[in-house]
Write a protein that holds these residues in place. Structure first.
Motif, PDB file in Angstrom:
ATOM      1  N   ASP A  12     -21.922  15.166  13.510  1.00 14.93           N
ATOM      2  CA  ASP A  12     -21.554  16.011  14.658  1.00 14.93           C
ATOM      3  C   ASP A  12     -22.628  17.066  14.942  1.00 14.93           C
ATOM      4  O   ASP A  12     -22.323  18.250  15.099  1.00 14.93           O
ATOM      5  CB  ASP A  12     -20.189  16.680  14.408  1.00 14.93           C
ATOM      6  CG  ASP A  12     -19.081  15.651  14.258  1.00 14.93           C
ATOM      7  OD1 ASP A  12     -19.238  14.554  14.826  1.00 14.93           O
ATOM      8  OD2 ASP A  12     -18.094  15.928  13.568  1.00 14.93           O
ATOM      9  N   THR A  42     -21.903  12.423   1.721  1.00 18.24           N
ATOM     10  CA  THR A  42     -22.576  12.068   2.982  1.00 18.24           C
ATOM     11  C   THR A  42     -23.541  10.912   2.741  1.00 18.24           C
ATOM     12  O   THR A  42     -23.623   9.990   3.554  1.00 18.24           O
ATOM     13  CB  THR A  42     -23.334  13.305   3.532  1.00 18.24           C
ATOM     14  OG1 THR A  42     -22.374  14.339   3.745  1.00 18.24           O
ATOM     15  CG2 THR A  42     -24.059  12.987   4.818  1.00 18.24           C
ATOM     16  N   GLU A 171     -17.256   9.957  -7.094  1.00 20.05           N
ATOM     17  CA  GLU A 171     -16.298  10.696  -7.945  1.00 20.05           C
ATOM     18  C   GLU A 171     -15.124   9.821  -8.377  1.00 20.05           C
ATOM     19  O   GLU A 171     -13.960  10.225  -8.285  1.00 20.05           O
ATOM     20  CB  GLU A 171     -15.820  11.968  -7.240  1.00 20.05           C
ATOM     21  CG  GLU A 171     -16.968  12.938  -7.024  1.00 20.05           C
ATOM     22  CD  GLU A 171     -16.503  14.340  -6.637  1.00 20.05           C
ATOM     23  OE1 GLU A 171     -15.405  14.727  -7.034  1.00 20.05           O
ATOM     24  OE2 GLU A 171     -17.275  15.024  -5.948  1.00 20.05           O
TER      25      GLU A 171
END
Ligand SMILES: Nc1ncnc2c1ncn2[C@@H]1O[C@H](COP(=O)(O)OP(=O)(O)OP(=O)(O)O)[C@@H](O)[C@H]1O
Length: 248
Positions: A12, A42, A171
């Motif tokens: 964005d 990301t 994770e």
């Protein structure tokens, strides 16, 4: 297997990855650690092809192909697997349905025959047993009402069934209890510790790396890899934190 060169991206309009380079060869396990908000997820999403994660520069080559020219499903069929930090719930779709459709659509894309119902159930039972997940869980809708740890185990069952070449695990250790961590660690080794496969493991804690021993450990900070080393780097970070590495 995967070469990332000077990757930059935006979400964005906000720049997150700022010139990230990383090379992963077959047979290797790489761990990425780093402070909150550094860009670890990301990176995982960008490699997986999540919409709105716009690549603004640099390249990623997966098994000789331009990764960013491929649609997400093409990346998956080519052998890329993404284990989510927050696995999504899919009400109304049973795990078994989801996994069988996923596997058979990937097999179709590779020109392979689909697995029959019987063959698939045998495979699912074998992988569920490997991860210590009750087969009854696989009859339930995908992740709906699963505990945090159950979601992570179910993701690893999915990985076992899809049998990818490169697994990016975001994770996977979060939410696992002490026993589950051992089981999942052993599962990752059994599925992925092979000469023709590779793993990129995103984690905050050294403890997973006691079970899944990395060949390389990298620190991602402010959108790029700022330090790389062997397994000892994870121990050093756990002792001393990120301040020194990030400031250097
Ligand atoms: N849709 C978005 N719009 C704006 N910023 C975003 C958006 N999604 C992520 N970010 C920002 O990108 C940065 C990197 O986030 P990311 O989730 O990749 O970090 P991380 O290293 O995985 O962190 P953590 O260790 O906390 O999971 C953060 O500052 C985050 O707020």
């Amino acid at each position: 297997m995967l070469t990332i060169d000077n990757l930059t991206n935006e979400i964005d309009g906000k720049a997150i990855l700022k010139g990230l380079s990383l090379s992963i060869k077959a047979g290797e396990i790489h761990a990425i650690m780093g402070p909150n908000g550094a860009g670890k997820s990301t990176l995982a999403y960008t490699l997986g092809g999540r919409p709105h994660y716009e690549v603004t520069g640099g390249t990623a080559t997966f098994e000789g192909a331009d990764l960013f020219e491929m649609e997400p499903h093409e990346r998956a069929a080519a052998g890329l697997f993404l284990g989510f930090q927050y696995p999504v719930e899919i009400p109304g779709v049973s795990n078994l349905q989801f996994l069988r459709e996923s596997l058979n659509s990937q097999r179709k894309a590779r020109g392979e025959e689909p697995l029959s119902g019987g063959e698939f159930i045998k495979l699912a039972k074998e992988k569920a047993a490997l991860l210590g997940l009750d087969m009854e869980m696989l009859k339930r809708p995908v992740n709906v009402g699963f505990s945090g740890g159950e979601k992570k185990r179910a993701e690893m069952v999915q990985m076992g069934i899809l049998d990818p070449r490169l697994a990016i695990l975001d994770e996977t250790d979060s939410g696992l209890d002490i026993d589950a961590l051992k089981i999942v660690g052993a599962g990752i080794n059994a599925i992925m510790r092979r000469p023709d496969k590779a793993v990129l493991l995103i984690t905050h804690y050294q403890r997973l790396l006691d079970y899944v021993k990395p060949d390389f450990v990298h620190v991602l900070a402010a959108g790029r890899i700022v330090k790389s080393g062997g397994p000892e780097l994870a121990l050093e970070l756990e002792r001393e934190g990120y301040a020194e590495v990030v400031a250097a």
